[in-house]
Scaffold this active site. Structure first.
Site, PDB file in Angstrom:
ATOM      1  N   HIS A 165       0.842  -1.214  -0.117  1.00  0.00           N
ATOM      2  CA  HIS A 165      -0.082   0.026  -0.173  1.00  0.00           C
ATOM      3  C   HIS A 165       0.808   1.266   0.009  1.00  0.00           C
ATOM      4  CE1 HIS A 165      -3.479   2.707   0.912  1.00  0.00           C
ATOM      5  NE2 HIS A 165      -2.818   3.342   1.560  1.00  0.00           N
ATOM      6  N   ASP A 183     -15.277   2.645   7.845  1.00  0.00           N
ATOM      7  CA  ASP A 183     -14.265   3.652   7.434  1.00  0.00           C
ATOM      8  C   ASP A 183     -14.896   4.463   6.405  1.00  0.00           C
ATOM      9  OD1 ASP A 183     -11.345   4.472   6.843  1.00  0.00           O
ATOM     10  OD2 ASP A 183     -11.970   3.880   4.855  1.00  0.00           O
ATOM     11  N   ARG A 198     -14.837  12.762   8.793  1.00  0.00           N
ATOM     12  CA  ARG A 198     -13.540  13.470   8.990  1.00  0.00           C
ATOM     13  C   ARG A 198     -13.367  14.488   7.927  1.00  0.00           C
ATOM     14  NH1 ARG A 198      -9.675   8.642   8.444  1.00  0.00           N
ATOM     15  NH2 ARG A 198      -8.001  10.350   8.579  1.00  0.00           N
ATOM     16  N   SER A 245      -7.484   3.586   9.335  1.00  0.00           N
ATOM     17  CA  SER A 245      -8.412   3.590   7.860  1.00  0.00           C
ATOM     18  C   SER A 245      -7.478   2.728   7.075  1.00  0.00           C
ATOM     19  CB  SER A 245      -8.501   5.013   7.695  1.00  0.00           C
ATOM     20  OG  SER A 245      -9.012   5.018   6.230  1.00  0.00           O
ATOM     21  N   LYS A 294      -8.570  -1.593   5.741  1.00  0.00           N
ATOM     22  CA  LYS A 294      -8.880  -2.031   4.316  1.00  0.00           C
ATOM     23  C   LYS A 294      -7.832  -2.966   3.772  1.00  0.00           C
ATOM     24  CE  LYS A 294      -9.033   2.568   3.450  1.00  0.00           C
ATOM     25  NZ  LYS A 294      -9.395   4.025   3.195  1.00  0.00           N
TER      26      LYS A 294
HETATM   27  N1  URA Z   1      -5.933   7.115   3.193  1.00  0.00           N
HETATM   28  C1  URA Z   1      -6.980   6.394   3.827  1.00  0.00           C
HETATM   29  O1  URA Z   1      -7.211   5.320   3.268  1.00  0.00           O
HETATM   30  N2  URA Z   1      -7.388   6.859   4.970  1.00  0.00           N
HETATM   31  C2  URA Z   1      -6.912   8.029   5.397  1.00  0.00           C
HETATM   32  O2  URA Z   1      -7.484   8.340   6.560  1.00  0.00           O
HETATM   33  C3  URA Z   1      -6.001   8.777   4.875  1.00  0.00           C
HETATM   34  C4  URA Z   1      -5.549   8.701   3.648  1.00  0.00           C
END
Ligand code: URA
Ligand code: CA
Length: 433
Positions: free
Chosen positions: A82, A161, A168, A183, A187
């Site tokens: 990632h 999320d 947010r 977050s 994922k």
């Molecule tokens: N990327 C994400 O997936 N989540 C965040 O909170 C910030 C960047």
């Protein structure tokens, strides 16, 4: 349990229990806890932070808020990568076949680009015929057969999320390390990976401008990985300028092909070798970093990585001949060279601005529903630390509009040339494991 008490506890800097964290995540996901209470809690987390145990509970609760992908039918350790988001970052296109060529299974779920950063799916779709609409079963079968497949985001992964991220965004709580870490990790875990290599960008073009912030984020994510049984390693890499030379979908595919042929830009190649080394080691296919790196270098030189890329393209309906003849990729009508106005050394290439210029040419989306132009973008001719003579080409703009008079001044504003001695920025800042 009352949401009021949870907010109060965090406001006062106390530690939340697993039950409290699960209560608010499930209540928010199913709509029984309102936005205003979660907003208040997010702001309390923003100021008070969360310890590693709370972070692991938060991440797990978010994973459990929706579907998870079961990759157990794929043999071997599934290692995901990632990136926190960069400009011209073509690493996935190179890493996936490169690592797969050593027998490491790469089951990649990728996204589309938004704003000034591109997405792997869009880049792949610039290969004629390539499609990511394959079923879950086809996906698994292809990874078992070819060691690599890419699919779009499917299923209802981490709905908590999605809701929290939207909230947010409008409550000034995006920039919170615990919230970002949970977050991202939720994922990755929901997508079924056994181990995770993180590329945490730092610098002017990154989310985390300061190396110290990037390190703190990396440490939080590695801690979450360790507490949830996913071996995780983070590489802190530089994003003070775009990665490689090409920014734009088909242009980056061409750059990826060159890199897989062993002729890629130095920074892009080095980052792929670094990230690839950790992916291979975490997979257990090779024991030591030194050996992993050597094998990856060999497969860039002996054509095996390129061969795996061809196989991968073909297995998803794409034209594998683009590898030998990149002119089969979409081409922009106009290739316009922008010359340097003066001689000197390139001292700054503002990555965000280059990404935004590429987006304005049509390479990226301003909103989720925009249609993009896969052919257009920017190719840099010089990177930071390289000398340039007045009149020499600084960048080539690939455009489908002849009139780029509004673009040119922006190029000059985003690439600075100085007379001083400038050294190129260090690419790899640190490794956190
Ligand atoms: N990327 C994400 O997936 N989540 C965040 O909170 C910030 C960047
Ligand atoms: Ca690039």
């Amino acid at each position: 349990m009352r949401m009021y008490d949870i907010i109060e506890k965090k406001r006062d800097g106390l530690i939340l229990s697993e039950d409290e964290i699960r209560y608010f995540i499930s209540g928010y996901t199913n709509g029984t806890i309102p936005d205003y209470q979660v907003s208040a809690l997010l702001m309390a987390i923003y100021f008070q932070g969360m310890n590693q145990t709370e972070l692991a509970y938060l991440t797990k609760a978010m994973v459990d808020s929706g579907d998870t992908i079961d990759l157990s039918a794929i043999e071997g350790v599934k290692v995901d990568k990632h990136s926190t988001g960069g400009v011209g970052d073509t690493t996935t296109l190179i890493l996936a076949p490169l690592v797969a060529s050593l027998g490491v299974p790469v089951a990649k779920m990728s996204g589309r680009g938004l704003g000034h950063t591109g997405g792997t799916l869009d880049k792949l779709e610039s290969i004629p015929g390539f499609h990511i609409e394959i079923t879950r079963d086809e996906f698994i079968q292809r990874v078992n057969q070819n060691k690599v497949a890419v699919i779009g985001q499917t299923g209802n992964l981490t709905p908590a999320d999605k809701k929290i991220y939207s909230l947010r965004d409008v409550t000034a709580t995006v920039n919170s390390i615990p919230l970002i870490a949970s977050s991202i990790m939720s994922k990755k875990i929901a997508a079924g990976s056994d181990a995770i290599v993180l590329d945490v960008k730092t610098g002017q073009g990154a989310f985390m401008k300061q190396a110290s912030e990037a390190e703190e984020l990396a440490k939080s994510m590695v801690a979450i990985g360790n507490k949830t049984n996913r071996k995780t390693i983070a590489v802190i890499s530089d994003m003070n300028q775009p990665l490689g030379y090409a920014v734009g979908n088909a242009l980056e595919v061409k750059e990826a092909i060159e890199t897989l042929q062993g002729n890629g830009p130095k920074d892009l190649t080095e980052l792929c070798l670094t990230l690839g080394t950790y992916m291979v080691v975490l997979s257990g296919v090779v024991q030591t970093e030194k050996e992993a790196r050597k094998k990856l270098e060999e497969n860039l030189q002996n054509g095996k990585a390129l061969q795996t890329f061809k196989l991968f393209i073909e297995s998803q309906g794409g034209d594998p001949q683009v590898v030998d003849d990149p002119d089969r990729l979409p081409q922009a009508k106009y290739k316009i060279e922008v010359p340097a106005k003066k001689s000197g050394t390139v001292s700054k290439i503002i990555a965000d601005d280059i990404g935004t210029i590429a987006m304005s040419l049509g390479a990226g989306r301003q909103t989720k529903d925009d249609v993009i132009d896969l052919a257009v973008g920017i190719v840099l001719h010089k990177k930071i630390g390289e000398s340039v003579k007045a009149g020499e080409t600084l960048v080539t703009i690939h455009s489908n509009h002849e009139d780029i008079s509004d673009i040119k001044p922006k190029i000059y504003e985003s690439i600075l040339i100085s007379g001083d001695n400038v050294t190129s920025p260090r690419l790899i800042h640190n490794i956190i494991s």
